[in-house]
Design a protein around this motif. Structure first.
Motif, PDB file in Angstrom:
ATOM      1  N   UNK A   4      -0.078  16.792   5.654  1.00  0.00           N
ATOM      2  CA  UNK A   4       0.154  15.366   5.927  1.00  0.00           C
ATOM      3  C   UNK A   4       1.540  14.895   5.511  1.00  0.00           C
ATOM      4  N   UNK A   5       2.067  13.964   6.270  1.00  0.00           N
ATOM      5  CA  UNK A   5       3.297  13.267   5.921  1.00  0.00           C
ATOM      6  C   UNK A   5       2.893  12.078   5.069  1.00  0.00           C
ATOM      7  N   UNK A   6       3.617  11.822   4.005  1.00  0.00           N
ATOM      8  CA  UNK A   6       3.263  10.723   3.109  1.00  0.00           C
ATOM      9  C   UNK A   6       3.705   9.376   3.665  1.00  0.00           C
ATOM     10  N   UNK A   7       2.796   8.424   3.594  1.00  0.00           N
ATOM     11  CA  UNK A   7       3.151   7.041   3.905  1.00  0.00           C
ATOM     12  C   UNK A   7       3.972   6.496   2.744  1.00  0.00           C
ATOM     13  N   UNK A   8       4.859   5.540   2.997  1.00  0.00           N
ATOM     14  CA  UNK A   8       5.673   4.990   1.913  1.00  0.00           C
ATOM     15  C   UNK A   8       4.841   4.106   0.987  1.00  0.00           C
ATOM     16  N   UNK A   9       5.376   3.838  -0.192  1.00  0.00           N
ATOM     17  CA  UNK A   9       4.704   2.964  -1.160  1.00  0.00           C
ATOM     18  C   UNK A   9       4.564   1.553  -0.600  1.00  0.00           C
ATOM     19  N   UNK A  10       5.546   1.127   0.172  1.00  0.00           N
ATOM     20  CA  UNK A  10       5.536  -0.215   0.747  1.00  0.00           C
ATOM     21  C   UNK A  10       5.358  -0.126   2.255  1.00  0.00           C
ATOM     22  N   UNK A  11       4.141  -0.367   2.682  1.00  0.00           N
ATOM     23  CA  UNK A  11       3.801  -0.358   4.107  1.00  0.00           C
ATOM     24  C   UNK A  11       3.664  -1.815   4.525  1.00  0.00           C
ATOM     25  N   UNK A  12       4.836  -2.467   4.656  1.00  0.00           N
ATOM     26  CA  UNK A  12       4.834  -3.904   4.903  1.00  0.00           C
ATOM     27  C   UNK A  12       5.895  -4.279   5.932  1.00  0.00           C
ATOM     28  N   UNK A  13       5.984  -5.555   6.189  1.00  0.00           N
ATOM     29  CA  UNK A  13       6.871  -6.062   7.246  1.00  0.00           C
ATOM     30  C   UNK A  13       8.328  -5.663   7.038  1.00  0.00           C
ATOM     31  N   UNK A  14       8.712  -5.421   5.784  1.00  0.00           N
ATOM     32  CA  UNK A  14      10.099  -5.078   5.495  1.00  0.00           C
ATOM     33  C   UNK A  14      10.412  -3.607   5.781  1.00  0.00           C
ATOM     34  N   UNK A  15       9.387  -2.797   5.985  1.00  0.00           N
ATOM     35  CA  UNK A  15       9.604  -1.366   6.146  1.00  0.00           C
ATOM     36  C   UNK A  15       9.024  -0.765   7.434  1.00  0.00           C
ATOM     37  N   UNK A  16       8.298  -1.557   8.207  1.00  0.00           N
ATOM     38  CA  UNK A  16       7.639  -0.992   9.386  1.00  0.00           C
ATOM     39  C   UNK A  16       8.605  -0.656  10.522  1.00  0.00           C
ATOM     40  N   UNK A  17       9.737  -1.318  10.586  1.00  0.00           N
ATOM     41  CA  UNK A  17      10.665  -1.054  11.698  1.00  0.00           C
ATOM     42  C   UNK A  17      11.133   0.400  11.698  1.00  0.00           C
ATOM     43  N   UNK A  18      11.467   0.928  10.530  1.00  0.00           N
ATOM     44  CA  UNK A  18      11.933   2.312  10.473  1.00  0.00           C
ATOM     45  C   UNK A  18      10.789   3.291  10.763  1.00  0.00           C
ATOM     46  N   UNK A  19       9.591   2.971  10.292  1.00  0.00           N
ATOM     47  CA  UNK A  19       8.435   3.814  10.603  1.00  0.00           C
ATOM     48  C   UNK A  19       8.118   3.769  12.092  1.00  0.00           C
ATOM     49  N   UNK A  20       8.209   2.586  12.665  1.00  0.00           N
ATOM     50  CA  UNK A  20       7.918   2.426  14.089  1.00  0.00           C
ATOM     51  C   UNK A  20       8.806   3.339  14.922  1.00  0.00           C
ATOM     52  N   UNK A  21      10.075   3.381  14.600  1.00  0.00           N
ATOM     53  CA  UNK A  21      11.007   4.229  15.350  1.00  0.00           C
ATOM     54  C   UNK A  21      10.603   5.706  15.251  1.00  0.00           C
ATOM     55  N   UNK A  22      10.217   6.157  14.058  1.00  0.00           N
ATOM     56  CA  UNK A  22       9.791   7.545  13.873  1.00  0.00           C
ATOM     57  C   UNK A  22       8.516   7.832  14.663  1.00  0.00           C
ATOM     58  N   UNK A  23       7.588   6.894  14.624  1.00  0.00           N
ATOM     59  CA  UNK A  23       6.297   7.110  15.274  1.00  0.00           C
ATOM     60  C   UNK A  23       6.402   7.031  16.788  1.00  0.00           C
TER      61      UNK A  23
END
Length: 108
Positions: A4-23
Motif C-alpha cells: 500500500x501507498x501511505x495516505x498523508x497525515x492531512x487528508x484535507x482541502x489544503x492537500x487534496x489538489x496534489x493527491x488528485x493529480x497523482x490519482x
C-alpha cells in the motif's frame, strides 16, 4: 496485492489538489486484462490510512472519487489500517464502505 501507498497525515482541502493529480495519473493508465477478460486484482489500488490524523469533506470526496474511477475500470480501492480519524469521518458521512475492508483486515 502490491504494497500500500501511505495516505498523508492531512487528508484535507489544503492537500487534496496534489493527491488528485497523482490519482488522475493512476486512473489514466489502462488496466491490463488477463485471461477471460478479467482485470488482475494486483492492479487494485492499495492505500494505507494509518497516518491520517486530519480529514475533511474534501479528502473524503477525493477518496470516493478515486473509488468510483477505479470501479469504472473494474478495479477496487483498498484502504488498509484506517486511522481512527479516517474511519470516524468515513462513517459519519456514510462512506464507511471505503474503510470497511481495511478495518476488517487490520483486526484479522
Amino acid at each position: 496485492m502490491p504494497r500500500p501507498t501511505s495516505l498523508p497525515a492531512e487528508l484535507d482541502i489544503y492537500h487534496v489538489a496534489e493527491l488528485r493529480a497523482q490519482w488522475l495519473e493512476l486512473l489514466a493508465k489502462p488496466a491490463k486484462r488477463g485471461k477471460g477478460g478479467k482485470i488482475n486484482p494486483a492492479l487494485d489500488c492499495q492505500l494505507d490510512g494509518a497516518a491520517v490524523d486530519q480529514v475533511d469533506g474534501a479528502g473524503l470526496q477525493l477518496l470516493q472519487s478515486l473509488a468510483n474511477g477505479l470501479e469504472a475500470q473494474q478495479r477496487r480501492l483498498h484502504i488498509a489500517n484506517p486511522s481512527q480519524p479516517l474511519q470516524s469521518a468515513c462513517e459519519a458521512l456514510g462512506l464507511g464502505h471505503l474503510v470497511a475492508l481495511g478495518a476488517q483486515g487490520a483486526s484479522a
